[in-house]
Design a protein around this motif. Structure first.
Motif, PDB file in Angstrom:
ATOM      1  N   THR A 198      19.129 -30.123 -43.906  1.00 46.81           N
ATOM      2  CA  THR A 198      19.152 -29.080 -42.872  1.00 46.81           C
ATOM      3  C   THR A 198      18.432 -29.538 -41.614  1.00 46.81           C
ATOM      4  O   THR A 198      18.935 -29.381 -40.498  1.00 46.81           O
ATOM      5  CB  THR A 198      18.518 -27.779 -43.394  1.00 46.81           C
ATOM      6  N   GLY A 199      17.243 -30.096 -41.779  1.00 49.04           N
ATOM      7  CA  GLY A 199      16.475 -30.540 -40.623  1.00 49.04           C
ATOM      8  C   GLY A 199      17.116 -31.688 -39.879  1.00 49.04           C
ATOM      9  O   GLY A 199      16.825 -31.920 -38.701  1.00 49.04           O
ATOM     10  N   ALA A 200      18.000 -32.428 -40.560  1.00 50.85           N
ATOM     11  CA  ALA A 200      18.658 -33.572 -39.930  1.00 50.85           C
ATOM     12  C   ALA A 200      20.019 -33.229 -39.337  1.00 50.85           C
ATOM     13  O   ALA A 200      20.606 -34.040 -38.621  1.00 50.85           O
ATOM     14  CB  ALA A 200      18.816 -34.701 -40.951  1.00 50.85           C
ATOM     15  N   ALA A 201      20.543 -32.042 -39.627  1.00 50.15           N
ATOM     16  CA  ALA A 201      21.908 -31.691 -39.235  1.00 50.15           C
ATOM     17  C   ALA A 201      22.015 -31.438 -37.732  1.00 50.15           C
ATOM     18  O   ALA A 201      21.052 -31.031 -37.083  1.00 50.15           O
ATOM     19  CB  ALA A 201      22.365 -30.458 -40.006  1.00 50.15           C
ATOM     20  N   LEU A 202      23.218 -31.649 -37.193  1.00 49.41           N
ATOM     21  CA  LEU A 202      23.495 -31.375 -35.784  1.00 49.41           C
ATOM     22  C   LEU A 202      23.982 -29.949 -35.570  1.00 49.41           C
ATOM     23  O   LEU A 202      24.049 -29.489 -34.429  1.00 49.41           O
ATOM     24  CB  LEU A 202      24.548 -32.355 -35.247  1.00 49.41           C
ATOM     25  N   GLY A 203      24.361 -29.260 -36.623  1.00 45.56           N
ATOM     26  CA  GLY A 203      24.752 -27.861 -36.509  1.00 45.56           C
ATOM     27  C   GLY A 203      26.096 -27.627 -35.844  1.00 45.56           C
ATOM     28  O   GLY A 203      26.342 -26.556 -35.295  1.00 45.56           O
ATOM     29  N   VAL A 204      26.994 -28.621 -35.894  1.00 45.31           N
ATOM     30  CA  VAL A 204      28.319 -28.470 -35.297  1.00 45.31           C
ATOM     31  C   VAL A 204      29.229 -27.764 -36.308  1.00 45.31           C
ATOM     32  O   VAL A 204      29.415 -28.249 -37.422  1.00 45.31           O
ATOM     33  CB  VAL A 204      28.906 -29.841 -34.900  1.00 45.31           C
TER      34      VAL A 204
ATOM     35  N   GLN B   8      28.245 -24.271 -32.193  1.00 43.28           N
ATOM     36  CA  GLN B   8      27.158 -25.163 -32.593  1.00 43.28           C
ATOM     37  C   GLN B   8      25.876 -24.347 -32.590  1.00 43.28           C
ATOM     38  O   GLN B   8      25.652 -23.525 -31.694  1.00 43.28           O
ATOM     39  CB  GLN B   8      27.030 -26.354 -31.639  1.00 43.28           C
ATOM     40  N   VAL B   9      25.053 -24.534 -33.623  1.00 42.55           N
ATOM     41  CA  VAL B   9      23.824 -23.759 -33.758  1.00 42.55           C
ATOM     42  C   VAL B   9      22.684 -24.688 -34.143  1.00 42.55           C
ATOM     43  O   VAL B   9      22.901 -25.721 -34.788  1.00 42.55           O
ATOM     44  CB  VAL B   9      24.010 -22.632 -34.807  1.00 42.55           C
ATOM     45  N   ASP B  10      21.472 -24.340 -33.739  1.00 42.68           N
ATOM     46  CA  ASP B  10      20.289 -25.121 -34.119  1.00 42.68           C
ATOM     47  C   ASP B  10      19.943 -24.786 -35.569  1.00 42.68           C
ATOM     48  O   ASP B  10      19.525 -23.661 -35.868  1.00 42.68           O
ATOM     49  CB  ASP B  10      19.122 -24.768 -33.200  1.00 42.68           C
ATOM     50  N   PRO B  11      20.120 -25.742 -36.504  1.00 44.27           N
ATOM     51  CA  PRO B  11      19.940 -25.421 -37.930  1.00 44.27           C
ATOM     52  C   PRO B  11      18.525 -24.998 -38.301  1.00 44.27           C
ATOM     53  O   PRO B  11      18.341 -24.100 -39.129  1.00 44.27           O
ATOM     54  CB  PRO B  11      20.330 -26.720 -38.647  1.00 44.27           C
ATOM     55  N   THR B  12      17.535 -25.630 -37.680  1.00 42.33           N
ATOM     56  CA  THR B  12      16.149 -25.303 -38.026  1.00 42.33           C
ATOM     57  C   THR B  12      15.782 -23.911 -37.527  1.00 42.33           C
ATOM     58  O   THR B  12      15.204 -23.098 -38.262  1.00 42.33           O
ATOM     59  CB  THR B  12      15.191 -26.350 -37.457  1.00 42.33           C
ATOM     60  N   ALA B  13      16.119 -23.615 -36.267  1.00 43.22           N
ATOM     61  CA  ALA B  13      15.819 -22.293 -35.719  1.00 43.22           C
ATOM     62  C   ALA B  13      16.526 -21.203 -36.526  1.00 43.22           C
ATOM     63  O   ALA B  13      15.952 -20.140 -36.800  1.00 43.22           O
ATOM     64  CB  ALA B  13      16.241 -22.233 -34.253  1.00 43.22           C
ATOM     65  N   LEU B  14      17.760 -21.468 -36.920  1.00 42.59           N
ATOM     66  CA  LEU B  14      18.508 -20.494 -37.711  1.00 42.59           C
ATOM     67  C   LEU B  14      17.863 -20.280 -39.075  1.00 42.59           C
ATOM     68  O   LEU B  14      17.697 -19.133 -39.526  1.00 42.59           O
ATOM     69  CB  LEU B  14      19.948 -20.969 -37.878  1.00 42.59           C
ATOM     70  N   THR B  15      17.475 -21.361 -39.734  1.00 43.86           N
ATOM     71  CA  THR B  15      16.860 -21.242 -41.060  1.00 43.86           C
ATOM     72  C   THR B  15      15.566 -20.445 -40.999  1.00 43.86           C
ATOM     73  O   THR B  15      15.322 -19.557 -41.832  1.00 43.86           O
ATOM     74  CB  THR B  15      16.601 -22.639 -41.649  1.00 43.86           C
TER      75      THR B  15
ATOM     76  N   TYR C 173      27.830 -31.368 -48.540  1.00 41.53           N
ATOM     77  CA  TYR C 173      28.095 -32.623 -47.834  1.00 41.53           C
ATOM     78  C   TYR C 173      27.829 -32.455 -46.335  1.00 41.53           C
ATOM     79  O   TYR C 173      26.708 -32.211 -45.933  1.00 41.53           O
ATOM     80  CB  TYR C 173      29.506 -33.116 -48.141  1.00 41.53           C
ATOM     81  N   ARG C 174      28.845 -32.516 -45.491  1.00 37.09           N
ATOM     82  CA  ARG C 174      28.629 -32.474 -44.039  1.00 37.09           C
ATOM     83  C   ARG C 174      28.834 -31.080 -43.449  1.00 37.09           C
ATOM     84  O   ARG C 174      28.832 -30.916 -42.227  1.00 37.09           O
ATOM     85  CB  ARG C 174      29.574 -33.465 -43.347  1.00 37.09           C
ATOM     86  N   ASN C 175      28.987 -30.079 -44.301  1.00 32.39           N
ATOM     87  CA  ASN C 175      29.326 -28.741 -43.808  1.00 32.39           C
ATOM     88  C   ASN C 175      28.373 -27.657 -44.291  1.00 32.39           C
ATOM     89  O   ASN C 175      28.759 -26.499 -44.400  1.00 32.39           O
ATOM     90  CB  ASN C 175      30.766 -28.394 -44.213  1.00 32.39           C
ATOM     91  N   GLY C 176      27.129 -28.031 -44.562  1.00 34.35           N
ATOM     92  CA  GLY C 176      26.182 -27.038 -45.051  1.00 34.35           C
ATOM     93  C   GLY C 176      25.924 -25.922 -44.063  1.00 34.35           C
ATOM     94  O   GLY C 176      25.906 -24.743 -44.433  1.00 34.35           O
ATOM     95  N   VAL C 177      25.704 -26.264 -42.797  1.00 34.30           N
ATOM     96  CA  VAL C 177      25.425 -25.238 -41.790  1.00 34.30           C
ATOM     97  C   VAL C 177      26.664 -24.379 -41.578  1.00 34.30           C
ATOM     98  O   VAL C 177      26.591 -23.149 -41.526  1.00 34.30           O
ATOM     99  CB  VAL C 177      24.956 -25.874 -40.474  1.00 34.30           C
TER     100      VAL C 177
END
Length: 350
Positions: A41-47, A152-159, A330-334
Motif C-alpha cells: 500500500t505504501g509503495a503503490a501509485l494509486g492509479v 488516481q488516489v493517494d493510497p496512504t492518505a486514503l488508508t 497484485y497490482r490492483n489493491g487500491v
C-alpha cells in the motif's frame, strides 16, 4: 454480536474495517505487526485503471466497476467524517498508444464501455499535443486513449482516513502485534477471521493448515519535483505508456513508476537499478521536462501475486467457513479495495 478479527491493515484491510464498521451487529478488531499503510500500500501509485482496462465481463470487470462507482462517494464521505484531505485526481488517465497498437481493439472497447454506461475517447496525436503540450510525441506515438472516469488516489492518505473513520465507528486497531499473536487471539476470541495481510497471508493461512500461495513481485518508483510548471495547469491526468506511469501529485511534483520484477528461483528479489533507470528514461522521453526535475525519493515495494490463479483471492478458506481470504490483489489493491470490502461484508452478513 458477531466478533470479527482482521489481520492486515493495508488499503484492503482498512477498507474492510470501514465497511464492516457501519454495521452495529459486528464488533471488529484489526491487527497488524507494523504501522498502517506499509508494504504494498505504501509503495503503490494509486492509479485506478478500471474503464481503460480490457476486462469487460465477469468478476474482474464487476469488481472494477463497483470500486470506481464507490470511490465517487467514498472520498467525499471520508473527508467529511474525518476532516482529512485525500488527494484524489479526477482528471482521468491518458494512455499513449505506440506504433503497432491495435486501434480496432480500442474502438471495440470504446463501444463496449458506451453500452455499459462508461466513457472512453480515442484521441489523435494533434489533440494530445493541444491538451498536453509538455509531452514529446515522437513518430512511435500514433494515438491516445483518454479515460475521463478513471481516477488516481493517494493510497496512504486514503488508508489513514479509512482507519480514522472506522475508529469513530468503534473498530479497534492493534498495531505492532505480530501475526502469530493475532492468530491466537482470533482463534480464541473471534467468530470470523479475515486474512488480508498481503504477502503475509501465505504464512497466516499455512498456520491454519491451508496454504494460500501468494508470491512477491517487486516494483520501484520515484518522486520528482520540477522547478517549472509542466503542461496545462487545467488538465493534469495520469499519463501512461508502455506500462510507465507519470502521476501528477500537485505542487509540480510527480510519481513515476513502476518496474515489474520477479524472483529468480523463488529467492528474495533485489531491486534492479537498471530497470528503474529504464523507467525513468522512458518517462523523460515522454515528458522532457522531467529531465531537469529533482529526485526527491526512490522506493520499492512487493506486490502480492497469487501463484497459479487469477488475482485477487476473495473467498472462504477451504474447509473453514469462519475464515475469509481477501488478498493477492497484485497490482490492483487500491483499485479493488472498495469492491473487496463490499464482497467480504456480504459474505459475513449472509
Amino acid at each position: 454480536m458477531i466478533r470479527v478479527a482482521i489481520i492486515g491493515c493495508g488499503i484492503v484491510g482498512a477498507s474492510i474495517a470501514f465497511e464492516l464498521s457501519q454495521f452495529p451487529e459486528l464488533k471488529v478488531t484489526v491487527f497488524d505487526k507494523q504501522p498502517p499503510a506499509q508494504g504494498s500500500t505504501g509503495a503503490a501509485l494509486g492509479v485506478l485503471m478500471g474503464v481503460i482496462s480490457h476486462k469487460t465481463k465477469g468478476r474482474n470487470w464487476q469488481l472494477r466497476e463497483t470500486s470506481l462507482q464507490r470511490y465517487e462517494t467514498l472520498i467525499p464521505e471520508l473527508e467529511a467524517v474525518t476532516g482529512r484531505k485525500i488527494p484524489f485526481n479526477k482528471q482521468g488517465i491518458l494512455m499513449l498508444c505506440s506504433e503497432g497498437e491495435d486501434l480496432i481493439k480500442w474502438e471495440n472497447l470504446i463501444a463496449t464501455r458506451r453500452s455499459q454506461g462508461w466513457q472512453l475517447e480515442l484521441w489523435d496525436v494533434e489533440r494530445v499535443r493541444d491538451r498536453c503540450p509538455h509531452l514529446s510525441l515522437n513518430d512511435r506515438i500514433i494515438a491516445a486513449i483518454y479515460s475521463p472516469q478513471d481516477r488516481q488516489v493517494d493510497p496512504t492518505a486514503l488508508t489513514l482516513a479509512l482507519i480514522d473513520a472506522a475508529e469513530r465507528n468503534g473498530v479497534i486497531f492493534e498495531f505492532g502485534v505480530p501475526v502469530e499473536a493475532a492468530e491466537i487471539a482470533a482463534s480464541l476470541e473471534f467468530d470470523r477471521l479475515i486474512v488480508c495481510a498481503g504477502l503475509g497471508s501465505a504464512a497466516v493461512t499455512a498456520s491454519l493448515n491451508q496454504l494460500v500461495d501468494i508470491r512477491p513481485v517487486l516494483g520501484q518508483a520515484l518522486h520528482l519535483r520540477s522547478a517549472n510548471p509542466l503542461g496545462n495547469p487545467d488538465f493534469s491526468p495520469v499519463i501512461t505508456c508502455d506500462d510507465v506511469h507519470i502521476v501528477p501529485v500537485g505542487n509540480q511534483e510527480f510519481w513515476v513508476g513502476a518496474t515489474v520484477e520477479f524472483s529468480e528461483n523463488g529467492g528474495e528479489i533485489q531491486a534492479n537499478a537498471d530497470m528503474l533507470a529504464q523507467v525513468m528514461a522512458r518517462a523523460r522521453s515522454l515528458c522532457p521536462g522531467l529531465a531537469e526535475a529533482e529526485i526527491i525519493r526512490k522506493w520499492s515495494g512487493l506486490r502480492p501475486r497469487p501463484e497459479g490463479r487469477p488475482a485477487p483471492i476473495i473467498e472462504t478458506l477451504p474447509g473453514n467457513d469462519r475464515v475469509f481470504i481477501a488478498s493477492g490483489h497484485y497490482r490492483n489493491g487500491v483499485l479493488l479495495a472498495p469492491a473487496t470490502a463490499r464482497s467480504i461484508r456480504e459474505m459475513i452478513l449472509q
